[in-house]
Design an enzyme around this catalytic site. Structure first.
Site, PDB file in Angstrom:
ATOM      1  N   HIS A  76       7.647  35.858  52.473  1.00 18.95           N
ATOM      2  CA  HIS A  76       6.309  34.689  52.778  1.00 18.95           C
ATOM      3  C   HIS A  76       6.007  34.283  51.572  1.00 18.95           C
ATOM      4  O   HIS A  76       4.984  34.166  51.062  1.00 18.95           O
ATOM      5  CB  HIS A  76       5.645  35.666  52.596  1.00 18.95           C
ATOM      6  N   HIS A  85       2.716  39.186  61.330  1.00 16.74           N
ATOM      7  CA  HIS A  85       3.224  39.711  60.541  1.00 16.74           C
ATOM      8  C   HIS A  85       2.877  41.758  60.332  1.00 16.74           C
ATOM      9  O   HIS A  85       3.199  42.551  59.186  1.00 16.74           O
ATOM     10  CB  HIS A  85       3.231  39.559  59.078  1.00 16.74           C
ATOM     11  N   GLU A 130       9.821  29.642  56.353  1.00 16.17           N
ATOM     12  CA  GLU A 130      10.187  31.605  56.462  1.00 16.17           C
ATOM     13  C   GLU A 130      11.370  31.896  57.266  1.00 16.17           C
ATOM     14  O   GLU A 130      11.123  31.043  58.103  1.00 16.17           O
ATOM     15  CB  GLU A 130       9.309  32.090  56.964  1.00 16.17           C
TER      16      GLU A 130
END
Length: 348
Positions: A175, A104, A312
């Protein structure tokens, strides 16, 4: 639309929460820290309002914890193998924050910065952020925008846009962790899920990097083509589940041409709330909240592992390094554009 001071960060910066409301009384709340969804409140079968996303009560909680509750993830979502990429013949070393991999975009990802609320309307808000060349160790000055729209059809629509002055990576997602019986209702393993994918990208070990192959879901616990309870097979002695403590895998959606498609559906028996996910992305990462761990959430809720699930929408994990996967690279001046909708209804 209403707004309030949500609190201050560890650095003393004031954070604002914006709440959009539609004609049905549904609410979407977002803060400028991480352009983060802090609440989605929608009515259940009993007429009561349910907040269906996990979250916290203060900016410091969002900064302290590592679950990325509700945040925008970028410049690259998911994992990059060995925290390394090559663009235009040059290697870029990224932060290795997940074993030896990048997850991420590291601690300075889009989830951790304060976005600018550029356009604020009753049912729509646009956040923008300028990411400097070298920020997160990626090349290029990137201007990013995220627009949230709450429609009168009870849709939470998210539109991502970005442009850079150098070749770089653009792969954004949200998220949010969903629990359709309400964020404080405990385990979501009894909730049902359908994922419209016949293939997924298996991981090679517990570090969750895909092998580069596509494997059929048929005959395995990975098969969600017909709606089933999330907990039905989650504890099976299946190597892919054992690698990552449950579901944390990318599913290969049927369309890869950028057209919007129905990617997943979920529903909860108690509240009767249903959620359909539409996206123009090629993949959707299903994460069953395996590592949330015991912690205190908003409204004094007690969270634990598998109390929420993520869907996601994104490029495949490690797509930047995997030639078999669709590339998340954008060239200078090229506009990155992606859309996802979470559509809520009630099962009668």
């Amino acid at each position: 639309m209403s707004q309030r001071v949500f609190g201050v960060t560890r650095e003393g910066e004031e954070i604002t929460e914006y709440t959009l409301t539609n004609r049905n009384g549904m609410e979407l709340s977002v803060i400028d820290l991480g352009a983060t969804i802090t609440a989605i409140k929608t009515k259940g079968r009993d007429g009561k309002q349910y907040d269906v996303v996990l979250g916290y009560d203060s900016p410091v909680d969002y900064q302290t914890h590592t679950c990325y509750f509700g945040a925008v993830i970028g410049r690259n979502s998911n994992r990059i193998h060995q925290a390394s990429i090559a663009l235009d013949g040059k290697e870029y070393r990224l932060e290795a924050n997940d074993n030896e991999n990048n997850l991420h975009s590291g601690k300075h990802g889009f989830h951790a910065v304060i976005w600018n609320a550029k356009k604020v309307e009753a049912q729509c808000i646009t956040f923008s952020y300028v990411s400097a060349d070298g920020e997160q160790d990626f090349p290029g000055n990137m201007t990013a925008k995220v627009t949230y729209t709450l429609t009168d059809e009870n849709e939470v629509a998210i539109c991502y846009e970005a442009v850079s002055d150098k070749t770089t990576v653009a792969n954004f997602t949200n998220h949010s962790y969903f629990n359709l019986d309400g964020h404080a209702s405990g385990s979501m393993e009894e909730e049902q899920l359908e994922i419209r994918a016949s293939y997924y990208t298996p991981v090679v070990d517990g570090k969750a990097i895909p092998s580069g192959e596509l494997e059929t879901v048929s005959g395995t616990p990975m098969d969600f083509r017909k709606m089933k309870k999330i907990g039905t097979d989650i504890n099976e002695k299946f190597e892919q589940l054992q690698f990552v403590g449950g579901y944390d895998h990318n599913y290969v959606l049927e369309k890869a041409d950028g057209a919007m498609q129905l990617a997943a559906r979920a529903k909860a028996a108690h509240s009767g709330i249903c959620m359909d996910v539409y996206t123009d992305c090629v993949g959707i990462q299903f994460y069953a909240g395996n590592f949330i761990g015991k912690q205190q959430g908003k409204d004094n809720a007690c969270y634990d592992s598998r109390h929420g699930f993520c869907l996601e929408t994104q490029y495949f994990p490690n797509a930047i390094n995997e030639k078999n996967f669709k590339s998340p690279i954008i060239k200078p001046g090229e506009i990155y554009h992606s859309e996802t909708k979470y559509c809520f209804s009630i099962e009668k």
